[in-house]
Design a protein around this motif. Structure first.
Motif, short mmCIF file in Angstrom:
data_model
loop_
_atom_site.label_atom_id
_atom_site.label_comp_id
_atom_site.label_asym_id
_atom_site.label_seq_id
_atom_site.Cartn_x
_atom_site.Cartn_y
_atom_site.Cartn_z
N MET A 1 0.81 -48.75 3.74
CA MET A 1 1.47 -49.72 2.85
C MET A 1 2.73 -49.09 2.29
N SER A 2 3.88 -49.71 2.56
CA SER A 2 5.12 -49.10 2.11
C SER A 2 5.41 -49.45 0.65
N ILE A 3 6.02 -48.50 -0.04
CA ILE A 3 6.34 -48.71 -1.45
C ILE A 3 7.49 -49.71 -1.56
N PRO A 4 7.38 -50.70 -2.47
CA PRO A 4 8.47 -51.69 -2.61
C PRO A 4 9.79 -51.00 -2.98
N LEU A 5 10.88 -51.62 -2.59
CA LEU A 5 12.20 -51.10 -2.94
C LEU A 5 12.58 -51.59 -4.33
N PRO A 6 13.36 -50.77 -5.08
CA PRO A 6 13.87 -51.27 -6.36
C PRO A 6 14.68 -52.55 -6.14
N ALA A 7 14.56 -53.49 -7.07
CA ALA A 7 15.28 -54.77 -6.95
C ALA A 7 16.72 -54.61 -7.42
N LEU A 8 17.64 -55.17 -6.67
CA LEU A 8 19.06 -55.05 -7.03
C LEU A 8 19.56 -56.25 -7.81
N ALA A 36 12.61 -44.47 -6.61
CA ALA A 36 13.79 -44.91 -7.37
C ALA A 36 14.68 -43.74 -7.80
N ASN A 37 14.29 -42.51 -7.40
CA ASN A 37 15.06 -41.31 -7.80
C ASN A 37 15.14 -41.13 -9.30
N LEU A 38 14.04 -41.41 -10.00
CA LEU A 38 14.00 -41.24 -11.45
C LEU A 38 13.12 -40.04 -11.79
N GLU A 47 9.72 -40.41 -24.81
CA GLU A 47 10.24 -41.35 -23.81
C GLU A 47 9.35 -42.59 -23.79
N LYS A 48 9.16 -43.19 -24.97
CA LYS A 48 8.19 -44.29 -25.07
C LYS A 48 8.53 -45.46 -24.14
N GLY A 49 9.81 -45.67 -23.91
CA GLY A 49 10.20 -46.83 -23.10
C GLY A 49 10.32 -46.54 -21.61
N TRP A 50 9.91 -45.33 -21.18
CA TRP A 50 10.17 -44.93 -19.79
C TRP A 50 9.43 -45.81 -18.78
N VAL A 51 8.17 -46.13 -19.03
CA VAL A 51 7.40 -46.94 -18.07
C VAL A 51 8.05 -48.31 -17.91
N GLY A 52 8.43 -48.92 -19.03
CA GLY A 52 9.08 -50.22 -18.97
C GLY A 52 10.40 -50.15 -18.21
N MET A 53 11.16 -49.07 -18.44
CA MET A 53 12.45 -48.90 -17.76
C MET A 53 12.24 -48.77 -16.25
N LEU A 133 0.90 -38.48 -16.18
CA LEU A 133 1.78 -39.65 -16.10
C LEU A 133 2.05 -40.04 -14.64
N SER A 134 2.26 -39.06 -13.78
CA SER A 134 2.67 -39.36 -12.40
C SER A 134 1.59 -40.05 -11.58
#
Length: 228
Positions: A1-8, A36-38, A47-53, A133-134
């Motif tokens: 199963m391939s990982i989805p691409l980030p949406a542009l 996503a290279n993050l 980094e409370k907002g990291w998951v949402g970002m 986290l990972s």
């Protein structure tokens, strides 16, 4: 199963957004961050907002830090919610910053809280501290609007809290006020200050406040949908 691409691009409608969110279910935060290279932070303390970002990158959110819904074109707010192994929320959910001045004439119908909660895409994410986290996994999404009963619960709490703010009692509000909605300090540190109204109608400086949904409210919301 391939990982989805980030949406542009932002999703064109609810169905497209939900399909994107469903395609992320089961993946780990690490898998998505790598694609996503993050960089993955060591933890979420600073980094409370990291998951949402991270999820916004894949879902095509366009609001950024603007005070509007995350998907303004289709009127949807994104809320990630950390859950335990039983599917119960581990923390309260931030809704928006509370206005502490200039509140004359504001009604529940025109309030920022109601606007933000009108249509929400909830994405549960494993949140127990012992899971690195990972390797925390993303759960199935839920598109939600408040029922009449939920809207009424939120309205009553909002009106009670806003009355206290307007009457100059912001300093006496605790997290125990409100059945489903609470008001709490919302600041990067305790040196941050914003203007508010004092007990005698005078301007005072106080910690910024935010509206939060209590865990009991989001727990019932998730339980009803996922039949927990």
């Amino acid at each position: 199963m391939s990982i989805p691409l980030p949406a542009l691009t932002p999703p064109e409608d609810e169905q497209a957004l939900l399909a994107r969110a469903e395609s992320l279910a089961g993946y780990t935060l690490g898998e998505l961050a790598e694609r996503a290279n993050l960089a993955i932070p060591p933890d979420l303390k600073r980094e409370k907002g990291w998951v949402g970002m991270l999820l916004e990158v894949y879902l095509g959110a366009s609001a950024g830090s603007k005070p509007e819904q995350d998907f303004p074109e289709i009127g949807i707010e994104l809320k990630t919610i950390p859950i335990d192994a039983m599917g119960k929320p581990l923390e309260t959910t931030f809704v928006c910053v509370a206005p502490l001045t200039g509140n004359s004439g504001v009604t529940w119908e025109s309030s920022h809280v109601r606007h933000k909660l009108a249509r929400v895409l909830w994405i549960p994410v494993e949140g127990e501290r012992q899971i690195p986290l990972s390797v925390r996994r993303i759960g199935s999404p839920l598109l939600w609007s408040p029922s009449d009963e939920e809207d009424e619960q939120l309205r009553q709490d909002w009106e009670e809290l806003m009355d206290l703010i307007v009457l100059g009692k912001v300093e006496s509000i605790t997290a125990r006020h409100g059945e489903v909605l609470q008001l709490r300090p919302k600041a990067a540190n305790n040196k941050a200050r914003t203007e508010a109204i004092g007990e005698n109608g005078q301007p005072i400086m106080t910690l910024p406040r935010g509206f939060y949904l209590k865990k009991s409210f989001t727990r019932q919301l998730l339980a009803r949908h996922f039949l927990l």
